[in-house]
Scaffold this motif. Structure first.
Motif: not given
Length: 381
Positions: A171-175, A154-156
């Protein structure tokens, strides 16, 4: 009069069912069918319909491989009063420029950036005049499993700002964004509704695919129905050689690096939902229909891994069990041939006593390793 009505009716049926494509009834349909794959009975009708809407070739002598509808990703229910609109009008009204309205303001470029940043896919698009993409390529390099993901799912993570997003700082993303990226990154469409994707596995270092990717391939990946007959036979041999393997289509495509072509359009259809015997019928839904076809420029017997390795056998070699003890029948035969009756009686007695001791020891071990919670009651019953 009747003849005109019949032809008109036939045309209307096909146009409504396959609206985005031009009807191209080939003169030499028999040749097309013979060169097509050897379909099982339930595939015959789908394949016949697909050849009727095949994109017409510029050369009359050139074989045309059709787009075959393989799956549909349903996006959202729509109001019944919009059912009379064409698929393109529904798409403009509900989707506009967004590949999935529920993900706005994230678009396909954001998700392509995720796959590029993680080294999973290499994208290459050909731009036509006006700045739109005519067609694109996507080379699949790797697929990251949950175990290979560094840190909490869940961590970005942060993507360094890119020229594609000059107005954004970070820009951020998680799994889970990564999983979604495999769907949305392919959802670009141009104004002519003619954009297509060339997909191919390249340089894979492992065939350990997570379950969600197997599902993705079921929606977007190559399916044996599009394989030409000779290659379909190779696929069948591959399946027979690797009987216990799962996801044969995915493994075959990845191992032999077989490219395939996809495109998508928008369809509107009524669906039925059921719950505990009650049903909601004829709910209009808008969905993305995915179509795939064989790339006729690919020489399988020359350009693929098959030309070097042939049929690849991935079945694990089952180790032969070493006999730690001789079977009783073998022991008795030896005793009968080499011992007197008196000695034979004594040896049989010792053998039976030894067997009883082993049985008691096994019973004792089973009791010691029994589950202490096996008699516990389920608190939720």
């Amino acid at each position: 009069m009747n003849k005109d009505r019949a032809s008109s009716s036939k045309g209307n049926v096909n146009l409504n069912k396959f609206q985005p494509y031009k009807l191209a009834f080939e003169k030499d349909s028999k040749t097309l069918r013979e060169e097509a794959l050897k379909a099982v009975p339930e595939e015959e009708r789908l394949r016949e319909d697909a050849y009727k809407i095949a994109v017409k070739s510029a050369s009359a002598k050139e074989h045309v491989y059709p787009y075959i509808p393989i799956s549909t990703n349903w996006i959202s229910p729509i109001e019944g009063k919009y059912m009379h609109l064409s698929s393109e009008e529904v798409m403009n009204f509900y989707l506009k420029n967004f590949t999935d309205p529920f993900l706005y303001p994230k678009d396909f470029l954001y998700y392509q950036e995720i796959l590029t940043y993680t080294g999973s896919v290499q994208f290459d698009s050909t731009i036509r005049s006006g700045g739109e993409w005519a067609f694109s390529k996507a080379y699949i390099i790797k697929v990251i499993t949950p175990e290979q993901w560094e840190g909490d799912l869940y961590r970005f993570k942060e993507i360094v700002p890119d020229t594609k997003y000059p107005h954004r700082n970070k820009l951020y993303f998680n799994y889970f964004d990564y999983i979604k990226a495999w769907d949305i990154a392919l959802c670009y469409e141009n104004r002519q509704r003619k954009h297509s994707w060339f997909l191919q596995f390249k340089e894979l270092k492992t065939l350990n695919f997570p379950q969600w990717f197997i599902c993705w391939f079921a929606n977007w990946g190559l399916y044996p129905i599009i394989l030409p007959h000779k290659i379909r036979l190779i696929y069948e041999d591959f399946v027979k050689t690797n009987v216990s393997m799962k996801a044969h289509g995915l493994m075959f495509t990845a191992l032999y690096q077989i490219p395939w072509i996809i495109r998508w359009d928008v369809v509107v259809s009524k669906r039925t939902f059921q719950k505990l015997g009650e049903s909601l019928e004829n709910i209009p839904y808008v969905g993305r229909r995915i179509l795939i076809k064989w790339w006729d420029k690919f020489e399988f017997f020359k350009d693929s891994v098959f030309s070097v390795r042939g049929i690849i056998d991935l079945e694990p070699i089952t180790p032969t069990k070493s006999k730690s003890k001789k079977e009783i029948s073998e022991v008795l035969k030896e005793l009968l041939s080499s011992a007197s009756k008196k000695d034979l009686k004594n040896q049989i007695k010792e053998l039976l006593e030894s067997s009883d001791d082993e049985d008691e020891e096994m019973m004792s071990q089973n009791t010691e390793h029994s589950d202490p919670m096996q008699d516990a009651q389920d608190p939720y019953q």
